[in-house]
Motif scaffolding. Sequence first.
Motif, mmCIF file in Angstrom:
data_model
loop_
_atom_site.group_PDB
_atom_site.id
_atom_site.type_symbol
_atom_site.label_atom_id
_atom_site.label_comp_id
_atom_site.label_asym_id
_atom_site.label_seq_id
_atom_site.Cartn_x
_atom_site.Cartn_y
_atom_site.Cartn_z
ATOM 1 N N VAL A 86 4.354 -9.045 7.433
ATOM 2 C CA VAL A 86 4.807 -7.779 8.029
ATOM 3 C C VAL A 86 5.874 -8.056 9.091
ATOM 4 O O VAL A 86 6.901 -7.379 9.146
ATOM 5 N N TYR A 93 -5.710 -2.908 4.816
ATOM 6 C CA TYR A 93 -4.608 -2.076 5.299
ATOM 7 C C TYR A 93 -3.297 -2.861 5.313
ATOM 8 O O TYR A 93 -2.234 -2.305 5.031
ATOM 9 N N LEU A 94 -3.361 -4.146 5.654
ATOM 10 C CA LEU A 94 -2.149 -4.960 5.698
ATOM 11 C C LEU A 94 -1.568 -5.203 4.305
ATOM 12 O O LEU A 94 -0.405 -5.579 4.180
ATOM 13 N N GLU A 131 -0.990 -2.911 2.165
ATOM 14 C CA GLU A 131 -0.161 -1.746 1.839
ATOM 15 C C GLU A 131 1.004 -1.688 2.825
ATOM 16 O O GLU A 131 0.825 -1.292 3.962
ATOM 17 N N THR A 132 2.182 -2.079 2.372
ATOM 18 C CA THR A 132 3.342 -2.079 3.255
ATOM 19 C C THR A 132 4.227 -0.878 2.948
ATOM 20 O O THR A 132 4.784 -0.795 1.858
ATOM 21 N N PRO A 133 4.349 0.055 3.890
ATOM 22 C CA PRO A 133 5.200 1.229 3.645
ATOM 23 C C PRO A 133 6.675 0.905 3.881
ATOM 24 O O PRO A 133 7.014 -0.074 4.530
ATOM 25 N N ASP A 154 7.685 5.719 7.629
ATOM 26 C CA ASP A 154 6.265 5.564 7.920
ATOM 27 C C ASP A 154 5.939 4.258 8.644
ATOM 28 O O ASP A 154 4.794 4.029 9.006
ATOM 29 N N ARG A 155 6.925 3.403 8.839
ATOM 30 C CA ARG A 155 6.673 2.085 9.396
ATOM 31 C C ARG A 155 6.148 2.144 10.839
ATOM 32 O O ARG A 155 5.271 1.367 11.206
ATOM 33 N N THR A 166 -0.990 1.835 13.759
ATOM 34 C CA THR A 166 -2.338 1.713 13.196
ATOM 35 C C THR A 166 -2.793 0.260 13.204
ATOM 36 O O THR A 166 -3.949 -0.038 13.536
ATOM 37 N N ILE A 167 -1.886 -0.651 12.853
ATOM 38 C CA ILE A 167 -2.216 -2.083 12.884
ATOM 39 C C ILE A 167 -2.593 -2.506 14.298
ATOM 40 O O ILE A 167 -3.581 -3.223 14.509
ATOM 41 N N GLU A 197 4.289 4.463 12.305
ATOM 42 C CA GLU A 197 2.880 4.844 12.254
ATOM 43 C C GLU A 197 2.036 3.686 11.714
ATOM 44 O O GLU A 197 0.932 3.428 12.201
ATOM 45 N N TYR A 198 2.559 2.993 10.735
ATOM 46 C CA TYR A 198 1.874 1.834 10.147
ATOM 47 C C TYR A 198 1.635 0.751 11.201
ATOM 48 O O TYR A 198 0.528 0.226 11.327
#
Length: 119
Positions: free
Chosen positions: A79, A17-18, A20-22, A26-27, A33-34, A29-30
Motif C-alpha cells: 500500500v 481489508y489490506l 482490497e486496494t481502492p 476512495d484512497r 480506516t487502515i 477513506e481507505y
Amino acid sequence: MQLIDQLLQASANLFKYLGETPKGEDRDEYIDTINNMLDKRGVIIKGIMDEGFRYDEQNHIHRTLLELDKGIKKRLADVMDAVKQDMANLQKTKKSEQQYYNPYSNVRVMDGMYYDKKN
C-alpha cells in the motif's frame, strides 16, 4: 473474549481489508480506516504485552498471529509503495503541466548584457 482472541480477530480483519486496494477518490477513506484498525490492534497488543505475553511456538493461535503479522506488514508495504508511486506520478504530472504552460521557464537568456573587455 480474551485479548489474544481479539487480537486474532483484529489482525484477520486488517489482513483482509489490506487485500482490497481502492483506486482514486476512495484512497483517503481507505487509509483512514487502515489507521483506525492499526490503532485498535495496537491497543490490544499493548494490553497483551502488559499481561506478560510470551510467544509459544507450539501454540496454534500464536503461529497464526505471527503469519498474519508477516502478511499485514507485506500488504502495508505494498500500500505504501502504491501511494509513493501515485505521489511521484502526481509530481511528474505537475512538472510537465507547468512546463507546458511556461515552456521557457528553465531557459536563461542573457539578452542586453555586454561585457567590456577594456578595463
